[in-house]
Design a protein around this motif. Structure first.
Motif, PDB file in Angstrom:
ATOM      1  N   PHE A  55       0.883  -1.163   0.000  1.00  0.00           N
ATOM      2  CA  PHE A  55       0.000   0.000   0.000  1.00  0.00           C
ATOM      3  C   PHE A  55       0.920   1.213   0.000  1.00  0.00           C
ATOM      4  CE2 PHE A  55       0.754  -1.029   4.447  1.00  0.00           C
ATOM      5  CZ  PHE A  55       1.013   0.201   5.046  1.00  0.00           C
ATOM      6  N   VAL A  56       0.362   2.385  -0.223  1.00  0.00           N
ATOM      7  CA  VAL A  56       1.170   3.605  -0.199  1.00  0.00           C
ATOM      8  C   VAL A  56       1.004   4.251   1.173  1.00  0.00           C
ATOM      9  CG1 VAL A  56       1.608   5.844  -1.269  1.00  0.00           C
ATOM     10  CG2 VAL A  56       0.844   3.914  -2.683  1.00  0.00           C
ATOM     11  N   PRO A  57       2.056   4.244   2.007  1.00  0.00           N
ATOM     12  CA  PRO A  57       1.934   4.753   3.382  1.00  0.00           C
ATOM     13  C   PRO A  57       1.774   6.271   3.425  1.00  0.00           C
ATOM     14  CG  PRO A  57       3.872   3.345   3.118  1.00  0.00           C
ATOM     15  CD  PRO A  57       3.391   3.701   1.750  1.00  0.00           C
ATOM     16  N   THR A  58       0.867   6.718   4.262  1.00  0.00           N
ATOM     17  CA  THR A  58       0.565   8.143   4.351  1.00  0.00           C
ATOM     18  C   THR A  58       1.675   8.920   5.042  1.00  0.00           C
ATOM     19  OG1 THR A  58      -1.759   7.505   4.479  1.00  0.00           O
ATOM     20  CG2 THR A  58      -1.247   9.775   5.016  1.00  0.00           C
ATOM     21  N   ASP A  59       2.432   8.282   5.923  1.00  0.00           N
ATOM     22  CA  ASP A  59       3.516   9.002   6.590  1.00  0.00           C
ATOM     23  C   ASP A  59       4.746   9.149   5.706  1.00  0.00           C
ATOM     24  OD1 ASP A  59       3.924   6.225   6.732  1.00  0.00           O
ATOM     25  OD2 ASP A  59       5.210   6.399   8.489  1.00  0.00           O
ATOM     26  N   MET A  60       4.752   8.499   4.546  1.00  0.00           N
ATOM     27  CA  MET A  60       5.906   8.578   3.656  1.00  0.00           C
ATOM     28  C   MET A  60       5.582   9.303   2.347  1.00  0.00           C
ATOM     29  SD  MET A  60       7.610   4.831   4.329  1.00  0.00           S
ATOM     30  CE  MET A  60       9.263   5.371   3.901  1.00  0.00           C
ATOM     31  N   GLU A  61       4.397   9.135   1.841  1.00  0.00           N
ATOM     32  CA  GLU A  61       4.037   9.755   0.563  1.00  0.00           C
ATOM     33  C   GLU A  61       3.281  11.068   0.754  1.00  0.00           C
ATOM     34  OE1 GLU A  61       3.578  10.232  -3.631  1.00  0.00           O
ATOM     35  OE2 GLU A  61       5.022   9.241  -2.317  1.00  0.00           O
ATOM     36  N   LYS A  62       2.620  11.217   1.887  1.00  0.00           N
ATOM     37  CA  LYS A  62       1.988  12.461   2.336  1.00  0.00           C
ATOM     38  C   LYS A  62       0.629  12.762   1.708  1.00  0.00           C
ATOM     39  CE  LYS A  62       5.507  13.261   4.983  1.00  0.00           C
ATOM     40  NZ  LYS A  62       5.364  12.939   6.417  1.00  0.00           N
ATOM     41  N   ALA A  63       0.464  12.641   0.401  1.00  0.00           N
ATOM     42  CA  ALA A  63      -0.783  13.087  -0.223  1.00  0.00           C
ATOM     43  C   ALA A  63      -1.393  11.999  -1.098  1.00  0.00           C
ATOM     44  CB  ALA A  63      -0.554  14.342  -1.056  1.00  0.00           C
ATOM     45  N   GLY A  64      -2.718  11.850  -1.004  1.00  0.00           N
ATOM     46  CA  GLY A  64      -3.466  10.990  -1.919  1.00  0.00           C
ATOM     47  C   GLY A  64      -3.132   9.514  -1.832  1.00  0.00           C
ATOM     48  N   THR A  65      -2.756   9.029  -0.662  1.00  0.00           N
ATOM     49  CA  THR A  65      -2.240   7.662  -0.569  1.00  0.00           C
ATOM     50  C   THR A  65      -3.318   6.597  -0.780  1.00  0.00           C
ATOM     51  OG1 THR A  65      -2.487   7.755   1.840  1.00  0.00           O
ATOM     52  CG2 THR A  65      -0.339   8.350   0.922  1.00  0.00           C
ATOM     53  N   VAL A  66      -4.546   6.874  -0.361  1.00  0.00           N
ATOM     54  CA  VAL A  66      -5.634   5.922  -0.604  1.00  0.00           C
ATOM     55  C   VAL A  66      -5.912   5.840  -2.107  1.00  0.00           C
ATOM     56  CG1 VAL A  66      -8.098   5.475  -0.273  1.00  0.00           C
ATOM     57  CG2 VAL A  66      -6.688   6.207   1.666  1.00  0.00           C
ATOM     58  N   SER A  67      -6.037   6.987  -2.745  1.00  0.00           N
ATOM     59  CA  SER A  67      -6.304   7.028  -4.186  1.00  0.00           C
ATOM     60  C   SER A  67      -5.224   6.285  -4.956  1.00  0.00           C
ATOM     61  CB  SER A  67      -6.370   8.484  -4.668  1.00  0.00           C
ATOM     62  OG  SER A  67      -7.345   9.207  -3.955  1.00  0.00           O
ATOM     63  N   LYS A  68      -3.978   6.521  -4.606  1.00  0.00           N
ATOM     64  CA  LYS A  68      -2.869   5.892  -5.324  1.00  0.00           C
ATOM     65  C   LYS A  68      -2.900   4.381  -5.149  1.00  0.00           C
ATOM     66  CE  LYS A  68      -0.095  10.070  -4.951  1.00  0.00           C
ATOM     67  NZ  LYS A  68       0.951  10.809  -4.227  1.00  0.00           N
ATOM     68  N   THR A  69      -3.115   3.928  -3.947  1.00  0.00           N
ATOM     69  CA  THR A  69      -3.152   2.490  -3.703  1.00  0.00           C
ATOM     70  C   THR A  69      -4.254   1.827  -4.523  1.00  0.00           C
ATOM     71  OG1 THR A  69      -2.272   2.760  -1.460  1.00  0.00           O
ATOM     72  CG2 THR A  69      -3.459   0.715  -1.937  1.00  0.00           C
ATOM     73  N   LEU A  70      -5.451   2.394  -4.503  1.00  0.00           N
ATOM     74  CA  LEU A  70      -6.581   1.796  -5.207  1.00  0.00           C
ATOM     75  C   LEU A  70      -6.371   1.816  -6.722  1.00  0.00           C
ATOM     76  CD1 LEU A  70      -7.770   1.950  -2.354  1.00  0.00           C
ATOM     77  CD2 LEU A  70      -9.893   2.815  -3.349  1.00  0.00           C
ATOM     78  N   GLU A  71      -5.851   2.911  -7.231  1.00  0.00           N
ATOM     79  CA  GLU A  71      -5.692   3.004  -8.686  1.00  0.00           C
ATOM     80  C   GLU A  71      -4.525   2.155  -9.177  1.00  0.00           C
ATOM     81  OE1 GLU A  71      -6.134   6.793 -10.539  1.00  0.00           O
ATOM     82  OE2 GLU A  71      -7.551   7.503  -9.022  1.00  0.00           O
ATOM     83  N   TYR A  72      -3.442   2.068  -8.409  1.00  0.00           N
ATOM     84  CA  TYR A  72      -2.338   1.188  -8.799  1.00  0.00           C
ATOM     85  C   TYR A  72      -2.809  -0.262  -8.836  1.00  0.00           C
ATOM     86  CZ  TYR A  72       0.715   5.212  -7.783  1.00  0.00           C
ATOM     87  OH  TYR A  72       1.316   6.448  -7.773  1.00  0.00           O
ATOM     88  N   ALA A  73      -3.661  -0.635  -7.891  1.00  0.00           N
ATOM     89  CA  ALA A  73      -4.169  -2.009  -7.859  1.00  0.00           C
ATOM     90  C   ALA A  73      -4.975  -2.319  -9.122  1.00  0.00           C
ATOM     91  CB  ALA A  73      -5.023  -2.218  -6.609  1.00  0.00           C
ATOM     92  N   PHE A  74      -5.810  -1.367  -9.543  1.00  0.00           N
ATOM     93  CA  PHE A  74      -6.598  -1.583 -10.754  1.00  0.00           C
ATOM     94  C   PHE A  74      -5.698  -1.675 -11.988  1.00  0.00           C
ATOM     95  CE2 PHE A  74      -9.266   0.489 -14.213  1.00  0.00           C
ATOM     96  CZ  PHE A  74      -9.861  -0.707 -14.588  1.00  0.00           C
ATOM     97  N   ASP A  75      -4.725  -0.785 -12.091  1.00  0.00           N
ATOM     98  CA  ASP A  75      -3.814  -0.820 -13.239  1.00  0.00           C
ATOM     99  C   ASP A  75      -3.043  -2.138 -13.287  1.00  0.00           C
ATOM    100  OD1 ASP A  75      -4.592   1.700 -14.070  1.00  0.00           O
ATOM    101  OD2 ASP A  75      -3.001   2.731 -12.988  1.00  0.00           O
TER     102      ASP A  75
END
Length: 767
Positions: A487-507
């Motif tokens: 998953f994309v951790p919020t303490d490391m990526e800072k912004a939009g981490t839920v969106s990124k995780t979900l969209e990367y999974a679909f791609d």
């Protein structure tokens, strides 16, 4: 004589029986989406002349700056500062508006072209303006804009404006000049009528005109008394924008002058970052003046070659306009709707029109274009396209093109592969041979997987696959964290981490489908595993997705309705607006949320709770029904998810509500940015009565069909008909559905079934 008369009688009789071709273009209202406000959303569309997927978008510019002027024009405005030849199609960023011209009878003087920074500062000081808090013409606050000082501008009235596909006209009130504009695929024609007597008629070319970009260099070159060429280079959303032009006049120029020059070569060539030119004509010769313009990303020679493509019309403006009108009719006839509701028909064909404007042709008549290394290249055997807003368009726009414009979709994929060959990267948000860098995901995967699944085009499948694998292994926007933590951790990526995780999974699921086709079993399993990582951000205590830290703890603070731009959890939205996004694994997401009943409760809550948003900058989140946002893309398939939990009546209720409350036949008719056709493609699918929940799996789930009859005239020569028996304002739900006369016991139809042609019949009833 009687025999001849009989023949004439028969011929006339036969002629009267020839059915008149329906004028689909007459239903289009190009002013839809040109208005709006910060609360209800901006469509950011332009009203000017465009050709289906053409190179030029010739439209008026008001000269204002800010989000509402992303396409150069905002309906509440009352000034026109020029007519430029490139415009963005409903994006949330400004750029383009290249090669701006305007006719005038005002006197030409150097002082009117001088707007140095010191001059602007003096005006600001003398007038007591706050340079950072200036009230613009439409009443919104913004930075002071020196375009307000342009002498060669004019007031106009919407009463004199007319627009239709491929045509725009207006009267410039200051000088009483009628302006008419039309375009072909590669060139444009202006027709000016100077209504009042004037000794001199002028055309002003302003290469320094900007729209959220900066001119870096400009040139005008004399070729003959009727012909000039040149270029405008700029830096904006397109980091390296190069627009070469050729401009031809229908009459010989009496005099021409250059202004704001940095260098001159005699009187034949001028250069300068804010270069302008004025071309003067003898007023007594004629009240009419025509101008032809073509552009190219490669060279002045490329623009001249593109200009020659309209030689067939000579100076016959009406003939060129008719040809483009006929082209639009041909494209719009791909979907024929039958309805007694004139307003709804207009909204539908305007939506189809918007869906067929972008992407834009980028390659010249000889295939030349500026490639991603900023050097000339050739599109060999295909058309190079630009303005690929993939984060938006993968959802409905590209699936619509796959269905009714597969050749365009094929060329889009060739265009994306061209970038990969030149740079080693696929496009994310491509603009004029540049990577705009906006948005998340690597959604080229969706388009490529969809094309291969539907056998659209011929490609090197191994090359496509390698391009997508390479994209999935970059570190762009937290992808390295995605691979490391699942998953994309919020303490490391800072912004939009839920969106990124979900969209990367679909791609990754899309990549897995291509791996499966190619027989790459281990890769298929690898990417299928990665496609399940969206589950790692599900918080059962909220029944929603939320940001998680690298140590596995939930990120705090957390408020599901917090939608401020750049927030830790979501991109242009909040967790309500993202938590239902797993189009590739809806059974898995439904099970994760506790099953169909529990999922239905949460989905119902999305639409029925308060529409209040938390946070300061929430301008992207508009068109709200509860927390559902139609004005931005992430939610666009959510209403159809009710079909997957055995609640089709709610899918029908909410799709009908969105269709009839958030789309209108007016300048305010879009509740959010058009985004290169996505907002309108949603309407096209939904008004027909179906939508691709997962753009790649070939299923179109049912919503609420709006028309008595729809014929999809497919490229393979087949026709697929959708009939909604007894449909009305009250009867927006269906009791039963048949496919080719047989009762259908599922809530979707497939791509293969549509491609074979046939009939889908809904029996509509009151909700």
């Amino acid at each position: 004589m009687r025999f001849v008369g009989l023949i004439l009688f028969i011929l006339i009789g036969c002629q009267s029986e020839i059915p008149k071709q329906e004028d689909f273009a007459a239903y289009v209202n190009p002013f839809v989406g040109t208005g709006g406000d910060m609360i209800n959303g901006f469509g950011n569309m332009f009203p000017g002349a465009a050709y289906p997927f053409g190179m030029i978008q010739l439209s008026p510019d008001n000269g204002g700056q800010g989000w509402q002027y992303c396409a150069g024009y905002h309906y509440p405005d009352s000034m026109i500062v020029g007519f430029s030849h490139t415009h963005l199609s409903g994006t949330g960023v400004g750029d383009y508006c290249d090669i701006s011209v305007i006719p005038t009878t005002k006197p030409i003087a150097e002082k009117y072209f001088i707007q140095s920074d010191s001059t602007v500062q003096k005006i600001i000081s003398d007038c007591g303006f706050d340079p950072n808090h200036f009230i613009n013409r439409d009443g919104h606050f913004g930075p002071f804009d020196k375009h307000f000082l342009l002498k060669y501008s004019s007031k106009f009235s919407h009463k004199t404006e007319k627009a239709s596909p491929g045509f725009y006209s207006v009267n410039l009130q200051d000088d009483n000049i009628d302006v008419e504009l039309t375009v072909s695929e590669l060139a444009a024609m202006h027709r000016y009528h100077f209504n009042k007597d004037a000794d001199i008629q002028n055309v002003v070319l302003n290469l320094g005109f900007t729209n959220s970009d900066q001119t870096t260099d400009a040139l005008v070159r004399y070729q003959s008394p009727e012909l000039f060429t040149g270029y405008r280079f700029s830096h904006g959303k397109a980091n390296v924008q190069r627009v070469y032009f050729a401009m031809q006049f229908s009459r010989k120029i009496k005099e021409y002058k250059f202004f704001k020059t940095q260098s001159l070569e005699g009187d034949k060539l001028a250069k300068g970052k804010e270069l302008a030119a004025a071309f003067s004509f003898e007023g007594k010769e004629s009240k009419e003046l025509l101008v032809k313009v073509a552009i190219s990303s490669v060279s002045e020679e490329g623009a001249l070659a593109n200009l020659k493509t309209i030689d067939q019309y000579g100076w016959d403006f009406d003939q060129m306009h008719k040809s483009t009108h006929d082209k639009w009719n041909n494209e719009l006839s791909k979907i024929k709707v039958t309805t007694s509701d004139a307003e709804k028909r207009s909204v539908f064909y305007t939506s189809l029109y918007h869906s067929f404007i972008a992407p834009y042709r980028f390659s010249d008549s000889d295939g030349g274009y500026k490639n991603f290394k900023q050097v000339p290249d050739k599109a060999d055997g295909y058309t190079q396209y630009t303005l690929l807003s993939l984060w938006d368009t993968f959802r409905a726009e590209d699936p619509l093109l796959s269905l009714v414009q597969p050749k365009v979709e094929e060329n889009i994929i060739h265009s994306m592969i061209a970038k990969y060959r030149q740079t080693g990267e696929i496009p994310y948000w491509e603009i004029s041979g540049n990577e705009g860098g906006s948005m998340i995901g690597y959604h080229a995967a969706v388009l490529m997987a969809d094309a291969l699944a539907k056998n659209i085009g011929k490609f090197d499948r191994e090359e496509l696959y390698k391009a997508l694998v390479d994209a999935s292994e970059t570190n762009r926007k937290g992808l390295d964290f995605f691979r490391r933590y699942h998953f994309v951790p919020t303490d490391m990526e800072k912004a939009g981490t839920v969106s990124k995780t979900l969209e990367y999974a679909f791609d990754d699921w899309c990549i897995a489908q291509i791996a499966k086709q190619l027989g790459k079993t281990s890769d298929f399993l690898k990417y299928m595993e990665r496609s399940t990582w969206y589950k790692n951000l599900y918080d059962p205590s909220f029944h929603l997705m939320r940001g998680k830290n690298s140590d596995g703890s939930w990120y705090e603070p957390f408020q599901p309705r917090f939608a401020e731009y750049g927030n830790p959890h979501c991109v242009e939205g909040n967790t309500w607006q993202y938590s239902f996004f797993a189009p590739h694994d809806m059974p898995g997401l439904i099970a994760l949320m506790g099953g169909k009943h529990e999922f239905g409760i949460m989905l119902d809550s999305l639409f029925t709770q308060t529409s209040e948003l938390l946070g300061e900058d929430v301008a992207d989140v508009t068109g709200l029904i509860g927390q559902y946002s139609q004005g931005n893309e992430p939610d666009h398939n959510f209403a159809y998810l009710f079909d997957l939990v055995d609640q089709p009546q709610k899918a029908q209720f909410f799709t009908n509500k969105i269709i009839n409350t958030l789309y209108k036949n007016s300048p305010e008719g879009l509740c959010g940015n058009e985004d290169c056709g996505q907002m309108s493609a949603w309407y096209v699918f939904s008004a027909i009565g179906m939508y691709p929940v997962n753009p790649v799996d070939g299923r179109y789930y049912f919503g609420s069909p709006q028309f008595e009859n729809v014929n999809l005239n497919l490229p393979n020569g087949k026709t697929f008909t959708v009939r909604a028996k007894n449909v009305s304002k009250e009867n927006f739900c269906f009791r039963s559905v048949k496919l080719n006369g047989q009762h259908l016991d599922r809530l979707y139809v497939t791509y293969d079934e549509i491609e074979k042609g046939g009939k889908l019949e809904f029996e509509m009833v009151n909700y």
